[in-house]
Write a protein that holds these residues in place. Sequence first.
Motif, PDB file in Angstrom:
ATOM      1  N   LYS A  76       5.110   6.095  -1.712  1.00 19.62           N
ATOM      2  CA  LYS A  76       4.201   6.928  -2.503  1.00 19.62           C
ATOM      3  C   LYS A  76       2.785   6.365  -2.547  1.00 19.62           C
ATOM      4  O   LYS A  76       1.849   7.064  -2.950  1.00 19.62           O
ATOM      5  N   ARG A  77       2.622   5.118  -2.161  1.00 22.78           N
ATOM      6  CA  ARG A  77       1.309   4.476  -2.223  1.00 22.78           C
ATOM      7  C   ARG A  77       0.412   4.946  -1.074  1.00 22.78           C
ATOM      8  O   ARG A  77       0.809   4.905   0.084  1.00 22.78           O
ATOM      9  N   THR A  78      -0.798   5.349  -1.406  1.00 22.55           N
ATOM     10  CA  THR A  78      -1.715   5.812  -0.362  1.00 22.55           C
ATOM     11  C   THR A  78      -2.162   4.672   0.553  1.00 22.55           C
ATOM     12  O   THR A  78      -2.464   4.897   1.727  1.00 22.55           O
ATOM     13  N   ASP A  79      -2.188   3.434   0.010  1.00 20.61           N
ATOM     14  CA  ASP A  79      -2.636   2.300   0.826  1.00 20.61           C
ATOM     15  C   ASP A  79      -1.521   1.719   1.687  1.00 20.61           C
ATOM     16  O   ASP A  79      -1.792   1.032   2.674  1.00 20.61           O
TER      17      ASP A  79
ATOM     18  N   VAL B 244       7.134  -3.414  -5.409  1.00 20.68           N
ATOM     19  CA  VAL B 244       5.942  -3.500  -4.558  1.00 20.68           C
ATOM     20  C   VAL B 244       5.060  -4.642  -5.073  1.00 20.68           C
ATOM     21  O   VAL B 244       5.242  -5.774  -4.673  1.00 20.68           O
TER      22      VAL B 244
ATOM     23  N   ALA C  64       6.866   2.316  -2.562  1.00 22.07           N
ATOM     24  CA  ALA C  64       5.965   1.916  -1.483  1.00 22.07           C
ATOM     25  C   ALA C  64       5.508   3.130  -0.677  1.00 22.07           C
ATOM     26  O   ALA C  64       4.337   3.239  -0.304  1.00 22.07           O
TER      27      ALA C  64
ATOM     28  N   GLY D 237       1.851   3.626   2.081  1.00 21.90           N
ATOM     29  CA  GLY D 237       2.832   4.618   2.480  1.00 21.90           C
ATOM     30  C   GLY D 237       2.843   4.983   3.955  1.00 21.90           C
ATOM     31  O   GLY D 237       3.889   4.901   4.614  1.00 21.90           O
TER      32      GLY D 237
END
Length: 298
Positions: A277-280, A34, A275, A282
């Motif tokens: 798992k990312r809150t921004d 990422v 990617a 996902g």
Amino acid sequence: MKMRVRKAVFPAAGLGTRFLPATKAQPKEMLPLVDKPIIQYGVEEAMAAGCDQIIIITGRGKTAIEDHFDVSYELEKMLEERGKLDLLAIVRQISDMMHVAYVRQKEAMGLGHAVLMARELVGNEPFAVLLADDVIDAQKPCLKQMMEVFEETQCSVIAAQEVNGPGISSYGVLDAEKVSGKFDGRLYAVKNLVEKPKPAEAPSNLAIIGRYILTPQVFQALESTQLGAGGELQLTDGLRNLLHAGEKINGYAFEGRRHDTGDKLGFLKATVEFALKRTDLGPAFADYLRTLDLKKSI
């Protein structure tokens, strides 16, 4: 007094030929998952486990690793002047992580040789070895789990993962017995280590993964180990000599998901999963993946 692990060694002198041409001019350890280099995941894991000193074994063409963990005055000044304080905090966090030392391995002669190169900086104390290619996603960092085992047992610990089927022949494999009543059945007493056996000859399904906690006695064992295939000094051979010298070694089947980012497919899988798992990123990334016509792609 019980021994404590403070230092973490990262062998990073390999050529990364499986990712050519991308690694022709940059270290494979700097390939991003990422937006973060592979090696940084390992350094953060070592920090979370309580290590406060990082030793990176580098080689020719690896200066990007040193630059990444160094202060970048020009970049920081530019970000500050433009008011990008969130990015400034990220950049400063990298250089402020901890003390990092570098040892130059002039010739890549195997993992055992890379570990032996760290002898003077490690000294007479236990230390961790992390292979950056193995990125392990776990609620409790893998190395932290192993630290808890070491604190109780005070002997070397090798991370292990169950691998079933033909894939076991791609790994070093533990010949080990489960230690009952210890660490939820995840602890094993190692009797031998076998490098990349044929599936029918594998002593178990416990594959060695790139996390180790080693006592300083391993250096003497490596010094007396003969070079193996390809003229390289293998860590597995050194650990076998350590066992023969009467030292105890434990295997630990860690909790977590391991990604082999040294493999192209493994790298792609890790990129997708991290990617998501990312809150921004996902939710939007998941929406995009749902639009793909996978049957057409194949």
